[in-house]
Scaffold this active site. Sequence first.
Site, PDB file in Angstrom:
ATOM      1  N   ASP A  62       3.363  -1.217  -2.567  1.00  0.00           N
ATOM      2  CA  ASP A  62       4.643  -0.810  -3.118  1.00  0.00           C
ATOM      3  C   ASP A  62       5.135  -1.887  -4.084  1.00  0.00           C
ATOM      4  O   ASP A  62       4.325  -2.569  -4.713  1.00  0.00           O
ATOM      5  CB  ASP A  62       5.642  -0.584  -1.972  1.00  0.00           C
ATOM      6  CG  ASP A  62       6.675   0.487  -2.280  1.00  0.00           C
ATOM      7  OD1 ASP A  62       7.495   0.255  -3.181  1.00  0.00           O
ATOM      8  OD2 ASP A  62       6.667   1.544  -1.620  1.00  0.00           O
ATOM      9  N   ASP A  71      17.043  -8.006   8.582  1.00  0.00           N
ATOM     10  CA  ASP A  71      16.491  -6.948   9.425  1.00  0.00           C
ATOM     11  C   ASP A  71      14.965  -6.969   9.494  1.00  0.00           C
ATOM     12  O   ASP A  71      14.369  -6.183  10.233  1.00  0.00           O
ATOM     13  CB  ASP A  71      16.933  -5.576   8.905  1.00  0.00           C
ATOM     14  CG  ASP A  71      18.435  -5.383   8.969  1.00  0.00           C
ATOM     15  OD1 ASP A  71      19.097  -6.153   9.697  1.00  0.00           O
ATOM     16  OD2 ASP A  71      18.948  -4.492   8.276  1.00  0.00           O
ATOM     17  N   HIS A  95      12.529  -0.924  -3.439  1.00  0.00           N
ATOM     18  CA  HIS A  95      11.856   0.221  -2.811  1.00  0.00           C
ATOM     19  C   HIS A  95      10.938  -0.201  -1.664  1.00  0.00           C
ATOM     20  O   HIS A  95      11.006   0.361  -0.565  1.00  0.00           O
ATOM     21  CB  HIS A  95      11.061   0.988  -3.864  1.00  0.00           C
ATOM     22  CG  HIS A  95      10.552   2.312  -3.400  1.00  0.00           C
ATOM     23  ND1 HIS A  95       9.332   2.464  -2.790  1.00  0.00           N
ATOM     24  CD2 HIS A  95      11.096   3.560  -3.463  1.00  0.00           C
ATOM     25  CE1 HIS A  95       9.141   3.743  -2.500  1.00  0.00           C
ATOM     26  NE2 HIS A  95      10.204   4.433  -2.900  1.00  0.00           N
ATOM     27  N   ASN A 112      20.692  -7.423  18.192  1.00  0.00           N
ATOM     28  CA  ASN A 112      20.158  -6.640  17.071  1.00  0.00           C
ATOM     29  C   ASN A 112      20.938  -5.340  16.883  1.00  0.00           C
ATOM     30  O   ASN A 112      20.382  -4.297  16.533  1.00  0.00           O
ATOM     31  CB  ASN A 112      18.670  -6.325  17.279  1.00  0.00           C
ATOM     32  CG  ASN A 112      17.794  -7.549  17.145  1.00  0.00           C
ATOM     33  OD1 ASN A 112      18.148  -8.485  16.433  1.00  0.00           O
ATOM     34  ND2 ASN A 112      16.686  -7.569  17.842  1.00  0.00           N
ATOM     35  N   ASN A 187       8.128  14.162  -5.471  1.00  0.00           N
ATOM     36  CA  ASN A 187       9.530  14.557  -5.407  1.00  0.00           C
ATOM     37  C   ASN A 187       9.965  15.518  -6.514  1.00  0.00           C
ATOM     38  O   ASN A 187      11.107  15.463  -6.974  1.00  0.00           O
ATOM     39  CB  ASN A 187      10.425  13.309  -5.498  1.00  0.00           C
ATOM     40  CG  ASN A 187      10.186  12.333  -4.373  1.00  0.00           C
ATOM     41  OD1 ASN A 187       9.661  12.690  -3.331  1.00  0.00           O
ATOM     42  ND2 ASN A 187      10.571  11.095  -4.589  1.00  0.00           N
ATOM     43  N   ALA A 197      -2.052  11.324  -2.413  1.00  0.00           N
ATOM     44  CA  ALA A 197      -1.933  12.277  -1.311  1.00  0.00           C
ATOM     45  C   ALA A 197      -2.921  13.432  -1.435  1.00  0.00           C
ATOM     46  O   ALA A 197      -3.286  14.051  -0.433  1.00  0.00           O
ATOM     47  CB  ALA A 197      -0.502  12.818  -1.248  1.00  0.00           C
ATOM     48  N   TYR A 199      -6.064  13.278  -2.358  1.00  0.00           N
ATOM     49  CA  TYR A 199      -7.464  12.936  -2.068  1.00  0.00           C
ATOM     50  C   TYR A 199      -7.841  13.355  -0.653  1.00  0.00           C
ATOM     51  O   TYR A 199      -7.061  13.188   0.294  1.00  0.00           O
ATOM     52  CB  TYR A 199      -7.701  11.434  -2.205  1.00  0.00           C
ATOM     53  CG  TYR A 199      -7.695  10.927  -3.621  1.00  0.00           C
ATOM     54  CD1 TYR A 199      -8.661  11.327  -4.542  1.00  0.00           C
ATOM     55  CD2 TYR A 199      -6.720  10.025  -4.043  1.00  0.00           C
ATOM     56  CE1 TYR A 199      -8.643  10.847  -5.845  1.00  0.00           C
ATOM     57  CE2 TYR A 199      -6.703   9.537  -5.336  1.00  0.00           C
ATOM     58  CZ  TYR A 199      -7.664   9.959  -6.237  1.00  0.00           C
ATOM     59  OH  TYR A 199      -7.640   9.491  -7.521  1.00  0.00           O
ATOM     60  N   VAL A 202      -6.761  11.500   3.013  1.00  0.00           N
ATOM     61  CA  VAL A 202      -5.426  10.909   3.000  1.00  0.00           C
ATOM     62  C   VAL A 202      -4.462  11.838   3.736  1.00  0.00           C
ATOM     63  O   VAL A 202      -4.520  13.058   3.582  1.00  0.00           O
ATOM     64  CB  VAL A 202      -4.938  10.673   1.560  1.00  0.00           C
ATOM     65  CG1 VAL A 202      -3.492  10.180   1.541  1.00  0.00           C
ATOM     66  CG2 VAL A 202      -5.850   9.671   0.857  1.00  0.00           C
ATOM     67  N   SER A 251       9.172   9.335  -0.045  1.00  0.00           N
ATOM     68  CA  SER A 251       8.891   7.933   0.270  1.00  0.00           C
ATOM     69  C   SER A 251       9.254   7.610   1.707  1.00  0.00           C
ATOM     70  O   SER A 251       8.449   7.083   2.477  1.00  0.00           O
ATOM     71  CB  SER A 251       9.682   7.010  -0.659  1.00  0.00           C
ATOM     72  OG  SER A 251       9.125   6.937  -1.933  1.00  0.00           O
TER      73      SER A 251
END
Length: 463
Positions: A62, A71, A95, A112, A187, A197, A199, A202, A251
């Site tokens: 990414d 976090d 991203h 937390n 999207n 995606a 292939y 995957v 995503s």
Amino acid sequence: MTLSRTMRALGATTLAGGLLLTATPIASADQVRDAQWPNQYFDLQKVWSVSQGDGVIVAVIDSGVDASHPDLTGQVLDGYDPSGKGLNAHPTDPHGTSMASAIVGHGHGAGNAEGALGLAPGAKVLPIYKADASDRSADAEDIKWAVDHNAKIINMSIGGTMPDAQMADAVAYAAKHDVLIVAATGNNGVTPVDYPARYPGVLAVGASDQDRKIWSQSNYGPEVLLSAPGTRIVGAGSCSGGQYCIGDGTSGSTAYVSAAAALIRAKFPNLTAGQVVNRLAKSAYVPAGLQASKLPDQHYGYGIIRPYEALTQDIPDGSAQGPLAKPDGAGDTASATKTPAATASGTSSPGVVGPGPVAQPPVIKSNSTASTVLYAAGVGVVLLAGLIAVIVVVSRRRKAAAQPPAYGSQQPYGTPPAWPQQGQPPYPNQPQQPYGNQVPPPGYPPQQPHQNNPYGQGGNQQR
């Protein structure tokens, strides 16, 4: 490389190049946690009572991951940037950090109880930057690097419209080494789905909304195998001075499926990548109107993931390939090379990674009054059961003070508390609306209209 995504900071109003940013103060910690509606859908506390993904490395190809975000501290390994700029650890785009937080976020603060949570906080993220020194796609190289550095799952919340022979070879390389690649379908609300995606081999993921309906902009096609929450997803990331972003897209769905796969690989380490997908598919929620005999559906795949059910249902292992299509050149998946786990420094080790399981699961907040009542009732039952157990144990000890019980007959002191059982997850009772017209929660700015990709078609698009 072209990018296309719709994310905005909590409290954002400024539009810049398709990415909504803001310089206003960040939202409160309560707003962040309460806005993470997938927490209630997944019922994280039930999931974590079975698995938190300990020992599993998830590579995130990414824009890089900010390991200093409160976090994510301790959850991010040293990664790789083929461009040589170190963007894997010092991203200029939020991203990748947001995707990482959906996978391994543990929140911060006392217990937390603040900030963003991920689905598999016991796993580790291996951040890999997506481009080379010329800002061209380096996905094929990135995949092979991830495989060679002990990743068991590769998250690719990116996509493009053009095939690449080197990418196809890299997908086959991952399959030969039993590494699961999870990728976003895209999207644009069209068919076919994007690469990678598309292939064979995957796991292609679509996006669903809070009503468990497919998001209208989720790309579709026969390659779609699973769907997961993908609308109004809150994640960590530096959005114009803030620490959190909110966005719609495949995503986030992809990140959640990668996290769910990490949970399963930790619980069932001997399953192949295909068998992991099989568990997710066989346990998925199938919306009304879909016929099981006609699955996978081109929009939903086998359905919307349910991690707890995937971890606990009695599901036969099935074939090594599972529902994944077999990529050319992948060889025999059943005899795939098993890669060891890795330490925080990236060196090989047969043990688990990092500090192990989270001792105390982070606090999960819900705005549902029913959930609060159920929780309170559950706590009361647990406390009463514990008190009764104490009385019984004390009474037995007094009666048998001179004769201790035989080995194997001793009962544990009290009854360990169980997480409160919830009924149906609190889905807002609102009709499905076109993307960009959803009503934001209190404190959020008005939703901005969907931005068409300002960079044109082709290349890799970050989802």
